[in-house]
Enzyme design. Structure first.
Site, PDB file in Angstrom:
ATOM      1  N   ASN A 220      40.824  48.875  46.750  1.00 19.28           N
ATOM      2  CA  ASN A 220      41.006  47.633  45.993  1.00 19.28           C
ATOM      3  C   ASN A 220      39.629  47.010  45.801  1.00 19.28           C
ATOM      4  O   ASN A 220      39.057  46.468  46.740  1.00 19.28           O
ATOM      5  CB  ASN A 220      41.929  46.695  46.797  1.00 19.28           C
ATOM      6  CG  ASN A 220      42.018  45.307  46.204  1.00 19.28           C
ATOM      7  OD1 ASN A 220      41.599  45.072  45.078  1.00 19.28           O
ATOM      8  ND2 ASN A 220      42.565  44.371  46.976  1.00 19.28           N
TER       9      ASN A 220
ATOM     10  N   LYS B 110      38.861  44.457  44.180  1.00 18.75           N
ATOM     11  CA  LYS B 110      38.918  42.992  44.009  1.00 18.75           C
ATOM     12  C   LYS B 110      38.069  42.583  42.790  1.00 18.75           C
ATOM     13  O   LYS B 110      38.028  43.324  41.815  1.00 18.75           O
ATOM     14  CB  LYS B 110      38.487  42.280  45.291  1.00 18.75           C
ATOM     15  CG  LYS B 110      39.239  42.812  46.513  1.00 18.75           C
ATOM     16  CD  LYS B 110      39.054  41.970  47.727  1.00 18.75           C
ATOM     17  CE  LYS B 110      39.732  42.651  48.913  1.00 18.75           C
ATOM     18  NZ  LYS B 110      39.749  41.829  50.109  1.00 18.75           N
TER      19      LYS B 110
ATOM     20  N   HIS C 113      49.190  40.776  47.574  1.00 22.05           N
ATOM     21  CA  HIS C 113      47.983  40.739  48.418  1.00 22.05           C
ATOM     22  C   HIS C 113      47.812  39.320  48.971  1.00 22.05           C
ATOM     23  O   HIS C 113      48.098  38.334  48.280  1.00 22.05           O
ATOM     24  CB  HIS C 113      46.758  41.141  47.593  1.00 22.05           C
ATOM     25  CG  HIS C 113      45.563  41.398  48.436  1.00 22.05           C
ATOM     26  ND1 HIS C 113      44.791  40.370  48.953  1.00 22.05           N
ATOM     27  CD2 HIS C 113      45.016  42.546  48.906  1.00 22.05           C
ATOM     28  CE1 HIS C 113      43.816  40.886  49.678  1.00 22.05           C
ATOM     29  NE2 HIS C 113      43.927  42.205  49.675  1.00 22.05           N
TER      30      HIS C 113
ATOM     31  N   GLU D 112      45.352  37.491  49.282  1.00 22.02           N
ATOM     32  CA  GLU D 112      44.505  36.619  48.457  1.00 22.02           C
ATOM     33  C   GLU D 112      45.297  36.040  47.284  1.00 22.02           C
ATOM     34  O   GLU D 112      45.086  34.893  46.886  1.00 22.02           O
ATOM     35  CB  GLU D 112      43.263  37.395  47.981  1.00 22.02           C
ATOM     36  CG  GLU D 112      42.319  37.655  49.147  1.00 22.02           C
ATOM     37  CD  GLU D 112      41.441  38.889  49.000  1.00 22.02           C
ATOM     38  OE1 GLU D 112      41.347  39.452  47.893  1.00 22.02           O
ATOM     39  OE2 GLU D 112      40.863  39.307  50.027  1.00 22.02           O
TER      40      GLU D 112
ATOM     41  N   GLU E 113      48.632  44.340  56.150  1.00 21.59           N
ATOM     42  CA  GLU E 113      47.263  43.844  56.185  1.00 21.59           C
ATOM     43  C   GLU E 113      47.212  42.524  56.951  1.00 21.59           C
ATOM     44  O   GLU E 113      47.439  41.451  56.364  1.00 21.59           O
ATOM     45  CB  GLU E 113      46.764  43.604  54.755  1.00 21.59           C
ATOM     46  CG  GLU E 113      46.795  44.846  53.877  1.00 21.59           C
ATOM     47  CD  GLU E 113      45.798  44.737  52.736  1.00 21.59           C
ATOM     48  OE1 GLU E 113      44.905  45.575  52.669  1.00 21.59           O
ATOM     49  OE2 GLU E 113      45.892  43.780  51.950  1.00 21.59           O
TER      50      GLU E 113
ATOM     51  N   GLY F  27      38.430  41.698  55.496  1.00 20.59           N
ATOM     52  CA  GLY F  27      37.062  41.291  55.170  1.00 20.59           C
ATOM     53  C   GLY F  27      36.336  40.602  56.303  1.00 20.59           C
ATOM     54  O   GLY F  27      35.290  39.997  56.088  1.00 20.59           O
TER      55      GLY F  27
ATOM     56  N   SER G 202      39.544  45.661  57.207  1.00 24.40           N
ATOM     57  CA  SER G 202      38.284  46.164  57.769  1.00 24.40           C
ATOM     58  C   SER G 202      38.356  47.626  58.193  1.00 24.40           C
ATOM     59  O   SER G 202      37.769  48.017  59.209  1.00 24.40           O
ATOM     60  CB  SER G 202      37.822  45.272  58.924  1.00 24.40           C
ATOM     61  OG  SER G 202      37.613  43.948  58.453  1.00 24.40           O
TER      62      SER G 202
HETATM   63  C1  PEP Z   1      42.059  44.157  51.423  1.00 15.20           C
HETATM   64  O1  PEP Z   1      41.676  43.094  50.949  1.00 15.20           O
HETATM   65  O2  PEP Z   1      43.089  44.716  50.996  1.00 15.20           O
HETATM   66  C2  PEP Z   1      41.285  44.724  52.502  1.00 15.20           C
HETATM   67  C3  PEP Z   1      41.863  45.542  53.316  1.00 15.20           C
HETATM   68  O3  PEP Z   1      39.978  44.306  52.591  1.00 15.20           O
HETATM   69  P1  PEP Z   1      38.885  44.815  53.651  1.00 15.20           P
HETATM   70  O4  PEP Z   1      39.022  46.324  53.727  1.00 15.20           O
HETATM   71  O5  PEP Z   1      37.593  44.399  53.058  1.00 15.20           O
HETATM   72  O6  PEP Z   1      39.204  44.179  54.939  1.00 15.20           O
END
Ligand code: PEP
Length: 255
Positions: free
Chosen positions: A9, A11, A97, A99, A169, A175, A215
């Site tokens: 992703n 983003k 998601h 976000e 997640e 992040g 992460s």
């Molecule tokens: C995400 O936003 O779906 C995600 C897993 O981000 P990150 O890998 O940067 O933690």
């Protein structure tokens, strides 16, 4: 047998030139994947037609989108519908998601409609769920995530569930560099599978791909993916660097 997937992703990152270069770099290093393994690249909307043409003829790398609108068409300035995504050769759409839930106030009703739009346009949903830190600290993460899944997906008949991938997640891991331990991921993934089994039966649960996101990077992917109920990853930051994304794909390829 359920599919293993590594989905990137991007983003709101990458201009068109950078995006094209990243896809080329990923292609150069892509390992051979068995039929039950899949890579998904979900760039911003603007990239979709460019990335689709780069992916022409690829079977093990599919195109994803990061969102779609909850209505089929109409006066929604600035929005993109599921049928438009389908016409751009999108195969997977990320819905729910954290976000989108947080910054765009997407609630379960909206998410349920988005899920319906994606499925009725013959694409697959990557449905995200996951708890914030205060819920994890209170120890109520299982109930919280179960609620998100019930509210977003349980209106679907079993026949449509085969086109849904779940992504767990934990928000505190997205992040932040703070990854869930493999034990925490496995516990939640097993719980999610049991929630699916209770509603749709054991076969549907056994066939459900459940990704971990938060992460995930080359150094921890192998350990996370080795968990019985973890079927790959939804990758944010590490999908923006070819070497990192390829390292994570390698971890899936080795399974
Ligand atoms: C995400 O936003 O779906 C995600 C897993 O981000 P990150 O890998 O940067 O933690």
């Amino acid at each position: 047998m359920r599919k293993k997937i590594v989905a990137g992703n991007w983003k709101m990152n990458m201009d068109l030139t950078e995006g094209a270069e990243l896809v080329n770099e990923i292609f150069k290093g892509l390992p051979v994947l068995s039929e039950d393994k899949q890579v998904v690249i979900a760039p911003p909307y603007l990239h979709l037609t460019q990335t689709a043409s780069q992916l022409t003829g690829m079977i093990d790398v599919q195109l994803g989108a990061q969102n779609c609108h909850s209505e089929a068409s109409g006066a929604y300035t600035g929005e993109v519908s599921a049928s438009m995504l389908k016409s751009a050769e999108v195969a997977y759409v990320i819905i729910g998601h954290s976000e989108r839930r947080e910054y765009f106030k997407e609630d379960s009703t909206t998410l349920g409609k988005k899920v319906n739009q994606v499925l009725s346009n013959d694409m697959k949903v990557i449905f995200c769920c996951g708890e914030p830190l205060d819920i994890r600290d209170a120890g109520t993460q299982n109930t919280y995530v179960e609620g998100q899944i019930k509210e977003g997906l349980f209106h679907l008949p079993e026949s449509q569930l085969a086109n849904v991938v779940l992504a767990y997640e934990p928000i505190w891991a997205i992040g932040t560099g703070r990854t869930a331990t493999s034990a925490q991921a496995q516990d939640m993934h097993a719980h999610i599978r049991s929630v699916i089994a209770a509603q749709y039966g054991g076969d549907a649960a056994a066939n459900m791909t459940i990704l971990y996101g938060g992460s995930c990077k080359p150094s921890n992917a192998a350990e996370l993916f080795a968990c019985t109920d973890v079927d790959g990853g939804l990758i944010g930051g590490a999908s923006l660097k070819a070497a990192d994304f390829l390292g994570i794909i390698e971890a899936m390829a080795d399974l």
